[in-house]
Write a protein that holds these residues in place. Structure first.
Motif, PDB file in Angstrom:
ATOM      1  N   MET A   1       0.817  -1.208   0.000  1.00  0.00           N
ATOM      2  CA  MET A   1       0.000   0.000   0.000  1.00  0.00           C
ATOM      3  C   MET A   1       0.857   1.267   0.000  1.00  0.00           C
ATOM      4  O   MET A   1       0.504   2.259  -0.632  1.00  0.00           O
ATOM      5  N   GLU A   2       1.975   1.231   0.697  1.00  0.00           N
ATOM      6  CA  GLU A   2       2.840   2.408   0.727  1.00  0.00           C
ATOM      7  C   GLU A   2       3.351   2.731  -0.674  1.00  0.00           C
ATOM      8  O   GLU A   2       3.371   3.904  -1.091  1.00  0.00           O
TER       9      GLU A   2
ATOM     10  N   GLU B   1      -7.585   2.024  10.446  1.00  0.00           N
ATOM     11  CA  GLU B   1      -7.826   3.451  10.252  1.00  0.00           C
ATOM     12  C   GLU B   1      -7.581   3.841   8.794  1.00  0.00           C
ATOM     13  O   GLU B   1      -8.343   4.616   8.201  1.00  0.00           O
ATOM     14  N   VAL B   2      -6.522   3.288   8.199  1.00  0.00           N
ATOM     15  CA  VAL B   2      -6.225   3.567   6.799  1.00  0.00           C
ATOM     16  C   VAL B   2      -7.286   2.958   5.897  1.00  0.00           C
ATOM     17  O   VAL B   2      -7.819   3.616   4.991  1.00  0.00           O
ATOM     18  N   LEU B   3      -7.618   1.688   6.131  1.00  0.00           N
ATOM     19  CA  LEU B   3      -8.601   1.005   5.292  1.00  0.00           C
ATOM     20  C   LEU B   3      -9.950   1.718   5.340  1.00  0.00           C
ATOM     21  O   LEU B   3     -10.571   1.967   4.298  1.00  0.00           O
TER      22      LEU B   3
ATOM     23  N   LEU C   1      -9.952   9.466   2.330  1.00  0.00           N
ATOM     24  CA  LEU C   1      -8.538   9.842   2.358  1.00  0.00           C
ATOM     25  C   LEU C   1      -7.987  10.023   0.951  1.00  0.00           C
ATOM     26  O   LEU C   1      -8.234   9.209   0.055  1.00  0.00           O
ATOM     27  N   SER C   2      -7.236  11.089   0.752  1.00  0.00           N
ATOM     28  CA  SER C   2      -6.431  11.207  -0.460  1.00  0.00           C
ATOM     29  C   SER C   2      -5.189  10.338  -0.289  1.00  0.00           C
ATOM     30  O   SER C   2      -4.894   9.859   0.815  1.00  0.00           O
ATOM     31  N   ALA C   3      -4.447  10.151  -1.364  1.00  0.00           N
ATOM     32  CA  ALA C   3      -3.217   9.348  -1.263  1.00  0.00           C
ATOM     33  C   ALA C   3      -2.224  10.007  -0.317  1.00  0.00           C
ATOM     34  O   ALA C   3      -1.588   9.335   0.503  1.00  0.00           O
ATOM     35  N   ALA C   4      -2.091  11.317  -0.427  1.00  0.00           N
ATOM     36  CA  ALA C   4      -1.144  12.033   0.439  1.00  0.00           C
ATOM     37  C   ALA C   4      -1.555  11.933   1.901  1.00  0.00           C
ATOM     38  O   ALA C   4      -0.711  11.701   2.783  1.00  0.00           O
ATOM     39  N   ALA C   5      -2.851  12.093   2.182  1.00  0.00           N
ATOM     40  CA  ALA C   5      -3.328  12.024   3.569  1.00  0.00           C
ATOM     41  C   ALA C   5      -3.166  10.618   4.134  1.00  0.00           C
ATOM     42  O   ALA C   5      -2.814  10.446   5.313  1.00  0.00           O
TER      43      ALA C   5
ATOM     44  N   LEU D   1      -0.884   8.415   3.417  1.00  0.00           N
ATOM     45  CA  LEU D   1       0.523   8.143   3.704  1.00  0.00           C
ATOM     46  C   LEU D   1       1.017   8.850   4.965  1.00  0.00           C
ATOM     47  O   LEU D   1       2.066   8.500   5.492  1.00  0.00           O
ATOM     48  N   ARG D   2       0.268   9.818   5.443  1.00  0.00           N
ATOM     49  CA  ARG D   2       0.645  10.504   6.691  1.00  0.00           C
ATOM     50  C   ARG D   2       0.103   9.803   7.932  1.00  0.00           C
ATOM     51  O   ARG D   2       0.429  10.202   9.060  1.00  0.00           O
TER      52      ARG D   2
END
Length: 381
Positions: A165-166, A339-341, A353-357, A359-360
């Protein structure tokens, strides 16, 4: 433990052997007939520069081959887009060709996006083929790799899912910053290989995942987005706002697709997370899993859904909260991973979530160094 290259090739062989064992006789005969077809001749300029090797795959518009670059002495991938309609391929318009080439050119320079090397078009005939030459990024796509891992009883652990995913989110972030929406990030459009180079000089390395297949991509800023009939309505990786016919969307249609891939990697059962063969089935399944609470609070709902449909969704939203958390309890996916999923699979695109958000998020702050054996399936069925 087999060597990394043997495991990749052995994994492909294992998958092919398994498929052959399961095919009924009539399908074997059909497959043999297809394999007996001679490859379509390449444009002379392409054939002169590149020596065609094994076939890597094909889609609705053409096929892809591994090839040897005679001048630079390296392997490349040559994608032929068919200029004519026949029983195997749909005619490729110049617009489709230009769309893919321009998107790949805009996304140059990132390790998680395949690199464009050259383009060719047969302008000598009205139905001439077009060719896109990219780096050779690996022997299989993510769908094949997941199948091989499943057949060998080697599911992805959470650290591996995080690594996949990263890389893919970083590639999507780069594309979005370049002003490109991919719109078709599916396992078949992710190429997998092993990077044998390691900073410490030891043998082995990490798996590398690269996004390809930019044929239905488009500029992120566009007054009237045109799907041109290219996006499959029933795709289990398609964001809910696209099912509703929205043309007012952004890069979060891609992060929804990446959320679907993440869920599929964690579950590991070999099927898309939101199954279904018809658009209604897929849409209902995704809302059943993630709930309708998000989509009914989306400000764009009234613009894309008839009043009665919007009212029905809102009525469902009062009780349909979804069961995503039940499918991914802490023993299956850590709270940080969930949380990411959950953020990627938010049905309200404004809150997704955007991709940038993504990854943070804290989940990506954890690091672990892998050896090759953590990633590769065993050679053989």
């Amino acid at each position: 433990m087999a060597a990394a290259s043997d495991l990749v090739n052995g994994g492909v062989a294992a998958l092919q052997i398994e498929e052959e064992l399961e095919e009924p006789p009539e399908q074997k005969n059909n497959a043999a007939a297809v394999l007996a077809l001679a490859p379509v001749p390449w444009l002379a300029a392409v054939a002169e520069l590149y020596e065609r090797r094994e076939k890597l795959g094909e889609g609705m518009f053409g096929d892809v081959y591994k090839a040897w670059d005679r001048v630079l002495e390296r392997f490349v991938a040559v994608k032929r887009l068919s200029g004519r309609t026949d029983d195997r391929f749909v005619k490729t318009s110049l617009g489709y060709f230009a769309r893919e080439v321009m998107s790949l050119a805009a996304c140059r320079g990132h390790p998680s996006v395949v690199q464009l090397l050259a383009t060719y078009a047969d302008c000598g005939r009205a139905d001439g083929d077009c060719f896109v030459v990219t780096e050779y990024a690996g022997p299989m796509n993510l769908r094949q790799y997941m199948d091989v891992r499943r057949l060998n009883g080697e599911p992805f652990d959470e650290d591996e899912v995080r690594d996949v995913m990263e890389q893919l989110l970083a590639g999507a972030r780069h594309a979005h910053r370049a002003g490109i929406l991919h719109r078709d990030i599916v396992p078949e459009n992710v190429i997998v290989d092993m990077d044998s180079a390691r900073d410490d000089g030891a043998s082995g390395g990490r798996m590398v995942y690269k996004i390809c297949g930019f044929g239905v991509s488009e500029p992120a800023v566009q007054a009237e987005k045109d799907d041109s009939g290219l996006l499959a309505a029933s795709s289990p990786y398609r964001a809910p706002e696209l099912f509703l016919g929205s043309k007012d969307y952004d890069g979060r249609v891609d992060t929804w697709s990446l959320g679907c891939i993440m869920a599929e990697l964690v579950v590991g059962d070999g099927v898309p997370f939101f199954g279904g063969t018809q658009d209604g089935e897929v849409f209902n399944e995704m809302l059943h899993v993630v709930g309708t609470k998000g989509i009914v609070t989306w400000k764009g709902l009234e613009r894309v859904a008839p009043r009665e449909k919007a009212a029905r969704l809102r009525k469902m939203g009062r009780g349909e909260r979804g069961y995503l958390k039940k499918k991914f309890p802490p023993e299956v996916l850590s709270p940080a991973g969930f949380e990411v999923l959950k953020g990627l699979l938010h049905s309200n695109p404004d809150r997704r979530l955007s991709a940038a958000a993504a990854l943070r998020k804290p989940w990506f702050r954890r690091r672990r160094f892998f050896s090759a054996c953590c990633f590769m399936p065993q050679g053989g069925p």
